[in-house]
Design an enzyme around this catalytic site. Structure first.
Site, PDB file in Angstrom:
ATOM      1  N   GLY A   1      18.819  76.504  39.523  1.00 31.10           N
ATOM      2  CA  GLY A   1      21.050  76.131  39.343  1.00 31.10           C
ATOM      3  C   GLY A   1      21.167  76.312  41.111  1.00 31.10           C
TER       4      GLY A   1
ATOM      5  N   CYS B   1      23.969  45.068  45.094  1.00 35.32           N
ATOM      6  CA  CYS B   1      24.808  44.583  45.418  1.00 35.32           C
ATOM      7  C   CYS B   1      26.330  45.521  44.788  1.00 35.32           C
ATOM      8  CB  CYS B   1      25.006  43.076  44.250  1.00 35.32           C
ATOM      9  SG  CYS B   1      23.292  41.982  45.338  1.00 35.32           S
TER      10      CYS B   1
ATOM     11  N   TYR C   1      27.458  61.519  42.054  1.00 36.48           N
ATOM     12  CA  TYR C   1      28.226  62.860  43.108  1.00 36.48           C
ATOM     13  C   TYR C   1      28.884  62.914  45.043  1.00 36.48           C
ATOM     14  CZ  TYR C   1      24.131  63.667  39.508  1.00 36.48           C
ATOM     15  OH  TYR C   1      23.436  63.882  38.673  1.00 36.48           O
TER      16      TYR C   1
ATOM     17  N   GLU D   1      14.909  78.954  35.655  1.00 35.98           N
ATOM     18  CA  GLU D   1      14.147  77.951  35.844  1.00 35.98           C
ATOM     19  C   GLU D   1      14.679  76.809  36.880  1.00 35.98           C
ATOM     20  OE1 GLU D   1      14.050  76.809  31.160  1.00 35.98           O
ATOM     21  OE2 GLU D   1      15.987  76.205  32.725  1.00 35.98           O
ATOM     22  N   PRO D   2      14.471  77.010  38.021  1.00 35.56           N
ATOM     23  CA  PRO D   2      14.525  75.994  39.437  1.00 35.56           C
ATOM     24  C   PRO D   2      13.656  74.449  39.430  1.00 35.56           C
ATOM     25  CG  PRO D   2      12.672  78.054  40.024  1.00 35.56           C
ATOM     26  CD  PRO D   2      13.366  78.258  38.784  1.00 35.56           C
ATOM     27  N   GLY D   3      14.584  74.106  39.414  1.00 39.57           N
ATOM     28  CA  GLY D   3      15.008  72.035  39.635  1.00 39.57           C
ATOM     29  C   GLY D   3      14.105  71.838  41.135  1.00 39.57           C
ATOM     30  N   ARG D   4      15.844  71.800  41.451  1.00 39.42           N
ATOM     31  CA  ARG D   4      16.611  71.328  42.823  1.00 39.42           C
ATOM     32  C   ARG D   4      15.474  72.425  43.857  1.00 39.42           C
ATOM     33  NH1 ARG D   4      20.767  68.361  43.716  1.00 39.42           N
ATOM     34  NH2 ARG D   4      22.017  69.473  41.571  1.00 39.42           N
TER      35      ARG D   4
HETATM   36  N1  LLP Z   1      17.990  74.698  33.457  1.00 39.11           N
HETATM   37  C1  LLP Z   1      18.245  73.439  33.309  1.00 39.11           C
HETATM   38  C2  LLP Z   1      18.917  73.885  31.703  1.00 39.11           C
HETATM   39  C3  LLP Z   1      19.057  72.614  33.152  1.00 39.11           C
HETATM   40  O1  LLP Z   1      19.769  71.700  32.529  1.00 39.11           O
HETATM   41  C4  LLP Z   1      18.926  72.248  34.853  1.00 39.11           C
HETATM   42  C5  LLP Z   1      19.664  71.625  35.367  1.00 39.11           C
HETATM   43  C6  LLP Z   1      18.006  73.538  35.440  1.00 39.11           C
HETATM   44  C7  LLP Z   1      17.249  74.734  34.616  1.00 39.11           C
HETATM   45  C8  LLP Z   1      17.571  73.041  36.935  1.00 39.11           C
HETATM   46  O2  LLP Z   1      18.222  73.155  37.521  1.00 39.11           O
HETATM   47  P1  LLP Z   1      18.442  72.847  38.938  1.00 39.11           P
HETATM   48  O3  LLP Z   1      17.731  74.253  39.483  1.00 39.11           O
HETATM   49  O4  LLP Z   1      18.148  71.861  39.704  1.00 39.11           O
HETATM   50  O5  LLP Z   1      19.503  73.064  39.730  1.00 39.11           O
HETATM   51  N2  LLP Z   1      21.134  65.596  38.700  1.00 39.11           N
HETATM   52  C9  LLP Z   1      22.152  66.523  39.321  1.00 39.11           C
HETATM   53  C10 LLP Z   1      21.890  68.344  38.787  1.00 39.11           C
HETATM   54  C11 LLP Z   1      21.098  67.895  37.375  1.00 39.11           C
HETATM   55  C12 LLP Z   1      21.154  69.733  37.170  1.00 39.11           C
HETATM   56  C13 LLP Z   1      21.092  69.153  35.566  1.00 39.11           C
HETATM   57  N3  LLP Z   1      19.919  70.621  34.917  1.00 39.11           N
HETATM   58  C14 LLP Z   1      22.122  66.143  40.625  1.00 39.11           C
HETATM   59  O6  LLP Z   1      21.766  65.474  40.747  1.00 39.11           O
HETATM   60  O7  LLP Z   1      22.179  67.185  41.228  1.00 39.11           O
END
Ligand code: LLP
Length: 431
Positions: A247, A360, A333, A289-292
Protein backbone atom coordinates in the site's frame (compact mmCIF):
# COMPACT_ATOMS: atom_id res chain seq x y z
CA UNK A 1 6.56 15.69 -16.47
CA UNK A 2 8.88 14.13 -13.94
CA UNK A 3 11.55 11.90 -15.45
CA UNK A 4 11.51 8.46 -13.87
CA UNK A 5 14.22 5.79 -13.73
CA UNK A 6 16.51 5.72 -16.76
CA UNK A 7 14.54 8.31 -18.73
CA UNK A 8 16.92 10.77 -20.34
CA UNK A 9 16.89 13.31 -23.08
CA UNK A 10 19.32 12.54 -25.88
CA UNK A 11 19.58 15.00 -28.77
CA UNK A 12 16.38 16.60 -27.57
CA UNK A 13 14.39 13.35 -27.57
CA UNK A 14 13.26 11.14 -24.73
CA UNK A 15 14.87 7.73 -24.20
CA UNK A 16 14.18 4.95 -21.71
CA UNK A 17 16.69 2.19 -21.02
CA UNK A 18 18.87 3.64 -23.75
CA UNK A 19 16.13 3.09 -26.35
CA UNK A 20 14.79 5.76 -28.65
CA UNK A 21 11.03 5.83 -28.17
CA UNK A 22 10.29 6.64 -31.82
CA UNK A 23 12.23 3.49 -32.78
CA UNK A 24 10.27 1.45 -30.23
CA UNK A 25 6.98 2.80 -31.55
CA UNK A 26 7.96 1.91 -35.12
CA UNK A 27 8.99 -1.59 -34.18
CA UNK A 28 6.20 -2.49 -31.75
CA UNK A 29 3.43 -0.01 -32.64
CA UNK A 30 1.42 2.06 -30.22
CA UNK A 31 -0.10 2.04 -27.70
CA UNK A 32 2.85 0.34 -26.04
CA UNK A 33 3.63 -0.48 -22.43
CA UNK A 34 7.32 0.18 -21.82
CA UNK A 35 8.97 -1.23 -18.70
CA UNK A 36 12.26 0.20 -17.47
CA UNK A 37 13.96 -2.99 -16.34
CA UNK A 38 16.92 -1.38 -14.56
CA UNK A 39 14.55 0.84 -12.60
CA UNK A 40 12.49 -2.16 -11.52
CA UNK A 41 15.64 -4.00 -10.41
CA UNK A 42 16.81 -0.96 -8.48
CA UNK A 43 13.46 -0.53 -6.75
CA UNK A 44 13.36 -4.21 -5.82
CA UNK A 45 16.83 -3.86 -4.28
CA UNK A 46 15.74 -0.83 -2.27
CA UNK A 47 13.06 -3.05 -0.77
CA UNK A 48 15.18 -6.13 -0.12
CA UNK A 49 18.17 -4.18 1.22
CA UNK A 50 16.18 -1.92 3.55
CA UNK A 51 13.47 -4.23 4.83
CA UNK A 52 16.04 -6.11 6.89
CA UNK A 53 16.20 -6.72 10.62
CA UNK A 54 18.45 -8.43 13.13
CA UNK A 55 15.37 -9.53 15.05
CA UNK A 56 13.26 -11.13 12.32
CA UNK A 57 13.61 -12.26 8.74
CA UNK A 58 12.21 -9.52 6.50
CA UNK A 59 10.45 -10.93 3.43
CA UNK A 60 9.40 -8.82 0.48
CA UNK A 61 6.49 -10.27 -1.49
CA UNK A 62 5.68 -8.63 -4.80
CA UNK A 63 1.90 -8.23 -5.17
CA UNK A 64 1.55 -9.57 -8.69
CA UNK A 65 -1.93 -8.14 -9.21
CA UNK A 66 -0.18 -4.83 -9.97
CA UNK A 67 1.41 -6.24 -13.12
CA UNK A 68 2.34 -9.78 -14.00
CA UNK A 69 3.47 -12.00 -16.82
CA UNK A 70 6.07 -14.73 -17.20
CA UNK A 71 8.92 -12.33 -17.94
CA UNK A 72 8.19 -10.31 -14.81
CA UNK A 73 7.92 -13.37 -12.56
CA UNK A 74 11.32 -14.51 -13.85
CA UNK A 75 12.68 -11.14 -12.74
CA UNK A 76 11.01 -11.58 -9.35
CA UNK A 77 12.74 -14.94 -9.04
CA UNK A 78 16.10 -13.51 -10.08
CA UNK A 79 15.76 -10.64 -7.57
CA UNK A 80 14.97 -12.97 -4.68
CA UNK A 81 11.45 -11.70 -3.98
CA UNK A 82 8.47 -13.81 -3.01
CA UNK A 83 5.15 -13.48 -4.82
CA UNK A 84 1.61 -12.67 -3.75
CA UNK A 85 -1.03 -14.15 -6.07
CA UNK A 86 -4.79 -13.76 -5.79
CA UNK A 87 -6.18 -16.15 -8.37
CA UNK A 88 -5.57 -19.42 -10.14
CA UNK A 89 -4.51 -17.38 -13.18
CA UNK A 90 -1.81 -15.48 -11.30
CA UNK A 91 -0.67 -18.74 -9.72
CA UNK A 92 -0.51 -20.43 -13.12
CA UNK A 93 1.61 -17.58 -14.48
CA UNK A 94 4.01 -17.81 -11.54
CA UNK A 95 4.39 -21.58 -11.83
CA UNK A 96 4.88 -21.38 -15.61
CA UNK A 97 7.67 -18.88 -14.96
CA UNK A 98 9.37 -21.49 -12.78
CA UNK A 99 9.01 -19.75 -9.43
CA UNK A 100 9.49 -22.06 -6.45
CA UNK A 101 5.92 -22.67 -5.17
CA UNK A 102 7.18 -22.28 -1.60
CA UNK A 103 7.77 -18.60 -2.41
CA UNK A 104 4.15 -18.09 -3.45
CA UNK A 105 1.55 -16.65 -1.06
CA UNK A 106 -2.05 -17.21 -2.10
CA UNK A 107 -4.49 -14.43 -1.21
CA UNK A 108 -8.10 -13.64 -2.14
CA UNK A 109 -11.34 -13.03 -0.29
CA UNK A 110 -13.34 -15.80 -1.94
CA UNK A 111 -10.99 -18.43 -3.29
CA UNK A 112 -12.68 -21.04 -5.42
CA UNK A 113 -12.53 -24.74 -4.62
CA UNK A 114 -10.61 -25.34 -7.84
CA UNK A 115 -8.12 -22.64 -6.88
CA UNK A 116 -7.55 -24.11 -3.43
CA UNK A 117 -7.10 -27.55 -4.97
CA UNK A 118 -4.61 -26.17 -7.48
CA UNK A 119 -2.69 -24.19 -4.85
CA UNK A 120 -2.44 -27.04 -2.34
CA UNK A 121 -1.42 -29.56 -5.01
CA UNK A 122 1.18 -27.14 -6.35
CA UNK A 123 2.56 -26.78 -2.83
CA UNK A 124 2.31 -23.01 -2.42
CA UNK A 125 4.17 -21.61 0.58
CA UNK A 126 1.18 -20.03 2.29
CA UNK A 127 -2.54 -19.73 1.87
CA UNK A 128 -3.93 -16.62 3.51
CA UNK A 129 -7.38 -17.50 4.80
CA UNK A 130 -9.97 -14.75 4.53
CA UNK A 131 -13.02 -16.16 6.32
CA UNK A 132 -14.67 -19.13 8.03
CA UNK A 133 -16.29 -20.59 4.90
CA UNK A 134 -13.00 -20.52 3.07
CA UNK A 135 -11.28 -22.31 5.95
CA UNK A 136 -13.99 -24.99 5.99
CA UNK A 137 -13.56 -25.45 2.25
CA UNK A 138 -9.78 -25.67 2.54
CA UNK A 139 -9.85 -28.13 5.43
CA UNK A 140 -12.14 -30.42 3.42
CA UNK A 141 -9.80 -30.30 0.43
CA UNK A 142 -6.69 -30.91 2.54
CA UNK A 143 -8.27 -33.82 4.34
CA UNK A 144 -9.37 -35.42 1.10
CA UNK A 145 -5.92 -35.03 -0.41
CA UNK A 146 -4.10 -35.84 2.83
CA UNK A 147 -2.06 -32.67 2.49
CA UNK A 148 -0.84 -30.30 5.16
CA UNK A 149 -0.74 -26.56 4.40
CA UNK A 150 0.90 -23.57 6.04
CA UNK A 151 -1.68 -20.84 6.52
CA UNK A 152 -2.09 -17.29 7.73
CA UNK A 153 -5.33 -15.52 8.65
CA UNK A 154 -6.18 -12.18 7.10
CA UNK A 155 -7.41 -9.85 9.81
CA UNK A 156 -8.76 -6.35 9.69
CA UNK A 157 -7.12 -4.09 12.25
CA UNK A 158 -9.60 -1.29 11.48
CA UNK A 159 -7.22 1.41 10.27
CA UNK A 160 -8.92 3.87 7.91
CA UNK A 161 -6.04 4.89 5.67
CA UNK A 162 -6.43 8.08 3.67
CA UNK A 163 -6.91 6.95 0.12
CA UNK A 164 -9.67 6.57 -2.46
CA UNK A 165 -12.55 4.67 -0.87
CA UNK A 166 -12.45 1.98 -3.59
CA UNK A 167 -8.94 1.01 -2.52
CA UNK A 168 -9.37 1.27 1.25
CA UNK A 169 -9.42 -2.19 2.73
CA UNK A 170 -9.56 -1.94 6.50
CA UNK A 171 -12.42 0.36 7.26
CA UNK A 172 -15.23 -1.23 9.23
CA UNK A 173 -17.32 -2.02 6.14
CA UNK A 174 -14.52 -3.75 4.28
CA UNK A 175 -15.13 -7.15 2.67
CA UNK A 176 -11.57 -8.31 3.42
CA UNK A 177 -10.52 -10.48 6.33
CA UNK A 178 -11.96 -10.81 9.83
CA UNK A 179 -12.01 -8.03 12.37
CA UNK A 180 -9.62 -8.12 15.31
CA UNK A 181 -12.48 -6.61 17.32
CA UNK A 182 -14.72 -9.62 16.70
CA UNK A 183 -14.28 -12.35 19.31
CA UNK A 184 -15.38 -14.93 16.70
CA UNK A 185 -12.12 -14.37 14.82
CA UNK A 186 -10.25 -16.28 17.51
CA UNK A 187 -12.45 -19.33 16.90
CA UNK A 188 -11.23 -19.38 13.32
CA UNK A 189 -7.63 -19.22 14.53
CA UNK A 190 -8.35 -22.02 16.98
CA UNK A 191 -9.54 -24.26 14.16
CA UNK A 192 -6.35 -23.58 12.20
CA UNK A 193 -4.25 -24.35 15.23
CA UNK A 194 -6.01 -27.58 16.13
CA UNK A 195 -6.55 -29.02 12.66
CA UNK A 196 -4.02 -31.64 11.63
CA UNK A 197 -4.23 -30.33 8.07
CA UNK A 198 -3.15 -26.76 8.68
CA UNK A 199 0.00 -25.32 10.14
CA UNK A 200 -1.03 -21.92 11.49
CA UNK A 201 1.85 -19.49 11.01
CA UNK A 202 0.37 -16.11 11.83
CA UNK A 203 -1.69 -13.15 10.69
CA UNK A 204 -1.88 -10.84 7.72
CA UNK A 205 -3.36 -7.41 7.04
CA UNK A 206 -3.32 -4.87 4.23
CA UNK A 207 -4.63 -1.44 5.11
CA UNK A 208 -5.20 -0.05 1.63
CA UNK A 209 -3.35 1.18 -1.39
CA UNK A 210 -1.63 4.45 -2.35
CA UNK A 211 -1.28 5.44 1.31
CA UNK A 212 1.14 8.28 2.12
CA UNK A 213 0.96 8.62 5.90
CA UNK A 214 3.64 6.47 7.46
CA UNK A 215 1.68 6.76 10.70
CA UNK A 216 -1.04 4.55 9.18
CA UNK A 217 1.53 1.78 8.59
CA UNK A 218 3.05 2.18 12.04
CA UNK A 219 -0.37 2.14 13.67
CA UNK A 220 -1.48 -0.99 11.84
CA UNK A 221 1.83 -2.72 12.72
CA UNK A 222 1.18 -1.88 16.40
CA UNK A 223 -2.38 -3.17 16.21
CA UNK A 224 -1.22 -6.37 14.51
CA UNK A 225 1.49 -6.92 17.10
CA UNK A 226 -1.02 -6.22 19.87
CA UNK A 227 -3.40 -8.76 18.38
CA UNK A 228 -0.62 -11.31 17.89
CA UNK A 229 0.20 -10.93 21.58
CA UNK A 230 -3.45 -11.44 22.50
CA UNK A 231 -3.56 -14.64 20.43
CA UNK A 232 -0.35 -15.93 21.97
CA UNK A 233 -1.60 -15.26 25.48
CA UNK A 234 -5.15 -16.48 25.06
CA UNK A 235 -4.57 -19.46 22.79
CA UNK A 236 -1.10 -20.35 23.97
CA UNK A 237 0.35 -20.52 20.48
CA UNK A 238 3.38 -18.77 18.98
CA UNK A 239 2.78 -16.29 16.16
CA UNK A 240 5.64 -17.11 13.82
CA UNK A 241 4.75 -14.76 11.03
CA UNK A 242 3.34 -11.27 10.62
CA UNK A 243 2.42 -10.13 7.14
CA UNK A 244 1.72 -6.41 7.06
CA UNK A 245 0.64 -6.02 3.43
CA UNK A 246 1.57 -3.32 0.94
CA UNK A 247 0.00 0.00 0.00
CA UNK A 248 2.97 2.38 -0.01
CA UNK A 249 2.01 5.52 -1.94
CA UNK A 250 3.81 6.55 -5.13
CA UNK A 251 4.28 9.59 -7.35
CA UNK A 252 1.83 10.17 -10.20
CA UNK A 253 1.70 13.97 -10.20
CA UNK A 254 3.23 16.75 -8.06
CA UNK A 255 0.18 16.45 -5.77
CA UNK A 256 1.60 13.14 -4.53
CA UNK A 257 4.27 13.33 -1.87
CA UNK A 258 5.62 9.81 -1.44
CA UNK A 259 8.14 9.05 1.28
CA UNK A 260 11.70 8.28 0.32
CA UNK A 261 11.42 4.50 0.14
CA UNK A 262 14.74 3.34 1.61
CA UNK A 263 14.57 5.69 4.59
CA UNK A 264 10.90 4.88 5.20
CA UNK A 265 11.59 1.14 5.17
CA UNK A 266 14.38 1.53 7.71
CA UNK A 267 12.08 3.57 9.98
CA UNK A 268 9.34 0.97 9.49
CA UNK A 269 11.65 -1.88 10.51
CA UNK A 270 12.84 0.08 13.56
CA UNK A 271 9.24 0.77 14.54
CA UNK A 272 8.24 -2.90 14.16
CA UNK A 273 11.28 -4.03 16.17
CA UNK A 274 10.43 -1.65 18.98
CA UNK A 275 6.79 -2.62 19.04
CA UNK A 276 7.70 -6.34 19.05
CA UNK A 277 10.11 -5.85 21.89
CA UNK A 278 7.51 -3.96 23.95
CA UNK A 279 5.06 -6.80 23.42
CA UNK A 280 7.71 -9.43 24.09
CA UNK A 281 7.10 -11.15 20.76
CA UNK A 282 9.68 -12.84 18.55
CA UNK A 283 8.16 -13.86 15.24
CA UNK A 284 10.45 -15.66 12.81
CA UNK A 285 9.52 -13.37 9.94
CA UNK A 286 7.72 -10.18 9.04
CA UNK A 287 6.50 -9.76 5.47
CA UNK A 288 5.51 -6.78 3.38
CA UNK A 289 3.67 -6.95 0.06
CA UNK A 290 4.35 -3.98 -2.19
CA UNK A 291 2.77 -3.94 -5.63
CA UNK A 292 2.43 -0.38 -6.86
CA UNK A 293 5.53 0.97 -5.13
CA UNK A 294 7.65 -1.76 -6.70
CA UNK A 295 6.51 -1.46 -10.29
CA UNK A 296 4.59 1.72 -10.99
CA UNK A 297 7.52 4.05 -11.62
CA UNK A 298 9.11 1.57 -14.03
CA UNK A 299 6.22 1.62 -16.49
CA UNK A 300 5.20 4.14 -19.13
CA UNK A 301 2.62 4.03 -21.88
CA UNK A 302 3.39 5.35 -25.32
CA UNK A 303 0.56 6.62 -27.53
CA UNK A 304 0.33 8.26 -30.92
CA UNK A 305 -1.82 11.36 -31.29
CA UNK A 306 -4.41 10.69 -33.99
CA UNK A 307 -6.40 13.88 -33.84
CA UNK A 308 -6.54 17.28 -32.19
CA UNK A 309 -10.05 18.48 -31.79
CA UNK A 310 -11.44 21.79 -30.62
CA UNK A 311 -14.84 21.40 -28.97
CA UNK A 312 -17.22 24.36 -28.79
CA UNK A 313 -16.33 24.72 -25.13
CA UNK A 314 -13.39 23.72 -22.97
CA UNK A 315 -9.84 22.65 -23.70
CA UNK A 316 -8.87 21.07 -27.00
CA UNK A 317 -8.74 17.27 -27.09
CA UNK A 318 -5.64 15.27 -27.90
CA UNK A 319 -7.11 11.98 -29.08
CA UNK A 320 -4.71 9.09 -28.65
CA UNK A 321 -4.74 5.55 -30.00
CA UNK A 322 -5.39 3.93 -26.59
CA UNK A 323 -7.21 5.05 -23.46
CA UNK A 324 -9.42 3.41 -20.87
CA UNK A 325 -8.86 -0.04 -22.38
CA UNK A 326 -5.12 0.07 -21.56
CA UNK A 327 -5.50 2.28 -18.46
CA UNK A 328 -8.92 2.28 -16.77
CA UNK A 329 -7.62 4.03 -13.63
CA UNK A 330 -8.59 7.63 -14.53
CA UNK A 331 -12.15 6.50 -15.36
CA UNK A 332 -12.41 4.22 -12.32
CA UNK A 333 -10.66 6.17 -9.59
CA UNK A 334 -10.26 9.70 -10.99
CA UNK A 335 -6.56 8.82 -11.04
CA UNK A 336 -4.24 11.55 -12.27
CA UNK A 337 -1.20 11.25 -14.53
CA UNK A 338 1.36 13.46 -16.23
CA UNK A 339 2.19 13.35 -19.93
CA UNK A 340 4.91 14.58 -22.24
CA UNK A 341 5.72 14.85 -25.92
CA UNK A 342 8.48 12.40 -26.82
CA UNK A 343 10.19 14.57 -29.43
CA UNK A 344 10.21 17.72 -27.25
CA UNK A 345 10.06 16.63 -23.63
CA UNK A 346 11.52 19.87 -22.33
CA UNK A 347 9.76 22.40 -24.58
CA UNK A 348 7.73 24.98 -22.63
CA UNK A 349 4.04 24.31 -22.11
CA UNK A 350 1.82 26.47 -24.32
CA UNK A 351 -1.55 24.77 -24.25
CA UNK A 352 -3.86 22.93 -21.89
CA UNK A 353 -5.32 19.74 -23.34
CA UNK A 354 -7.77 17.03 -22.44
CA UNK A 355 -6.11 13.76 -23.39
CA UNK A 356 -8.81 11.31 -24.38
CA UNK A 357 -8.84 7.79 -25.71
CA UNK A 358 -10.65 6.04 -28.53
CA UNK A 359 -13.28 4.01 -26.69
CA UNK A 360 -16.96 4.75 -27.24
CA UNK A 361 -17.37 6.29 -23.83
CA UNK A 362 -17.33 9.96 -22.87
CA UNK A 363 -15.55 8.99 -19.66
CA UNK A 364 -12.60 7.69 -21.67
CA UNK A 365 -10.34 10.56 -20.62
CA UNK A 366 -6.78 9.82 -19.53
CA UNK A 367 -5.78 13.31 -18.36
CA UNK A 368 -7.64 16.58 -17.98
CA UNK A 369 -5.74 19.85 -17.81
CA UNK A 370 -2.55 18.44 -19.34
CA UNK A 371 -0.14 21.29 -20.01
CA UNK A 372 1.99 20.59 -23.07
CA UNK A 373 3.76 22.35 -25.92
CA UNK A 374 1.45 22.78 -28.97
CA UNK A 375 1.07 19.18 -30.09
CA UNK A 376 0.80 17.88 -33.62
CA UNK A 377 -1.12 15.01 -35.12
CA UNK A 378 1.20 12.02 -35.51
CA UNK A 379 3.40 12.92 -32.54
CA UNK A 380 4.17 10.44 -29.79
CA UNK A 381 2.81 11.12 -26.32
CA UNK A 382 4.17 9.39 -23.23
CA UNK A 383 2.33 8.84 -19.96
CA UNK A 384 4.83 7.77 -17.26
CA UNK A 385 4.07 5.98 -13.99
CA UNK A 386 1.73 3.46 -15.56
CA UNK A 387 3.53 0.32 -14.34
CA UNK A 388 0.91 -0.74 -11.80
CA UNK A 389 -2.75 -1.63 -12.31
CA UNK A 390 -2.90 -0.63 -15.99
CA UNK A 391 -1.90 -3.63 -18.07
CA UNK A 392 -3.26 -5.87 -15.30
CA UNK A 393 -6.64 -4.08 -15.40
CA UNK A 394 -6.79 -3.59 -19.17
CA UNK A 395 -9.79 -4.75 -21.16
CA UNK A 396 -10.91 -5.54 -24.67
CA UNK A 397 -13.81 -3.09 -24.55
CA UNK A 398 -14.84 -2.19 -28.10
CA UNK A 399 -12.78 -5.23 -29.12
CA UNK A 400 -9.64 -3.18 -28.91
CA UNK A 401 -6.50 -5.33 -28.79
CA UNK A 402 -4.29 -5.10 -25.71
CA UNK A 403 -0.92 -3.43 -26.42
CA UNK A 404 2.41 -5.23 -26.25
CA UNK A 405 4.62 -5.01 -23.16
CA UNK A 406 8.29 -4.33 -23.88
CA UNK A 407 11.11 -4.37 -21.31
CA UNK A 408 14.00 -2.04 -22.11
CA UNK A 409 17.48 -2.02 -20.63
CA UNK A 410 20.94 -0.93 -21.78
CA UNK A 411 19.83 -0.15 -25.32
CA UNK A 412 17.95 -3.43 -25.80
CA UNK A 413 14.26 -4.19 -25.95
CA UNK A 414 12.63 -7.49 -25.09
CA UNK A 415 8.98 -8.24 -25.75
CA UNK A 416 7.42 -9.69 -22.60
CA UNK A 417 3.86 -9.76 -23.94
CA UNK A 418 2.93 -9.66 -27.61
CA UNK A 419 0.37 -7.23 -28.94
CA UNK A 420 -3.00 -8.93 -29.24
CA UNK A 421 -4.31 -9.59 -32.72
CA UNK A 422 -7.87 -9.61 -34.08
CA UNK A 423 -7.60 -13.41 -34.06
CA UNK A 424 -6.86 -13.29 -30.31
CA UNK A 425 -10.06 -11.34 -29.84
CA UNK A 426 -12.23 -14.10 -31.29
CA UNK A 427 -10.25 -17.07 -29.98
CA UNK A 428 -13.04 -18.18 -27.67
CA UNK A 429 -15.95 -17.20 -29.90
CA UNK A 430 -17.89 -20.22 -31.12
CA UNK A 431 -18.86 -19.96 -34.78
N1 LLP B 1 -1.51 -7.14 -0.48
C1 LLP B 1 -2.84 -7.25 -0.56
C2 LLP B 1 -3.52 -8.25 0.25
C3 LLP B 1 -3.55 -6.41 -1.42
O1 LLP B 1 -4.88 -6.52 -1.48
C4 LLP B 1 -2.86 -5.47 -2.22
C5 LLP B 1 -3.58 -4.59 -3.15
C6 LLP B 1 -1.47 -5.40 -2.11
C7 LLP B 1 -0.83 -6.23 -1.23
C8 LLP B 1 -0.64 -4.44 -2.92
O2 LLP B 1 -0.97 -3.11 -2.68
P1 LLP B 1 -0.09 -1.94 -3.34
O3 LLP B 1 1.26 -2.03 -2.73
O4 LLP B 1 -0.05 -2.21 -4.81
O5 LLP B 1 -0.81 -0.71 -3.03
N2 LLP B 1 -6.58 -1.38 -8.64
C9 LLP B 1 -6.28 -0.38 -7.64
C10 LLP B 1 -5.42 -0.94 -6.54
C11 LLP B 1 -6.02 -2.14 -5.83
C12 LLP B 1 -5.12 -2.71 -4.80
C13 LLP B 1 -5.65 -4.00 -4.30
N3 LLP B 1 -4.85 -4.65 -3.33
C14 LLP B 1 -5.60 0.79 -8.31
O6 LLP B 1 -5.43 0.78 -9.51
O7 LLP B 1 -5.28 1.78 -7.65
Amino acid sequence: MKKMGTMEIVKGKLQIGGMDLEDLAKEYQTPLYIMDEAHFEQTARIFTENFQSKVFQGNVLYASKAFTNIYLVKKVKELGLCLDVVSGGELYTALKAGLDPQRIYFHGNNKLAKELEYATEAGVGRIIIDNQDELTLLLGILEEKKLRQEVLLRVNPGVAAHTHEYIQTTNEKSKFGLSIHDEGTKDVVRQMVTSEWTDFRGIHCHIGSQVFEEESFFKSADLMIGYAKELEDELGIPIKELNLGGGFGVYYTPEDKPFELGAFLRRYVAHIEESLSEAGLEPESVDIEPGRSLINGSGSTLYRIGSIKHPMKGDPFLLVDGGMTDNPRPAMYQAKYEAGLVSRPDAPSEQTYTIAGRACESGDVLITGAKLPKAQVGELLIVPNTGAYTYSMSSNYNRIERPAVVFVKDGQARVAVKRETYADLIRNDVE
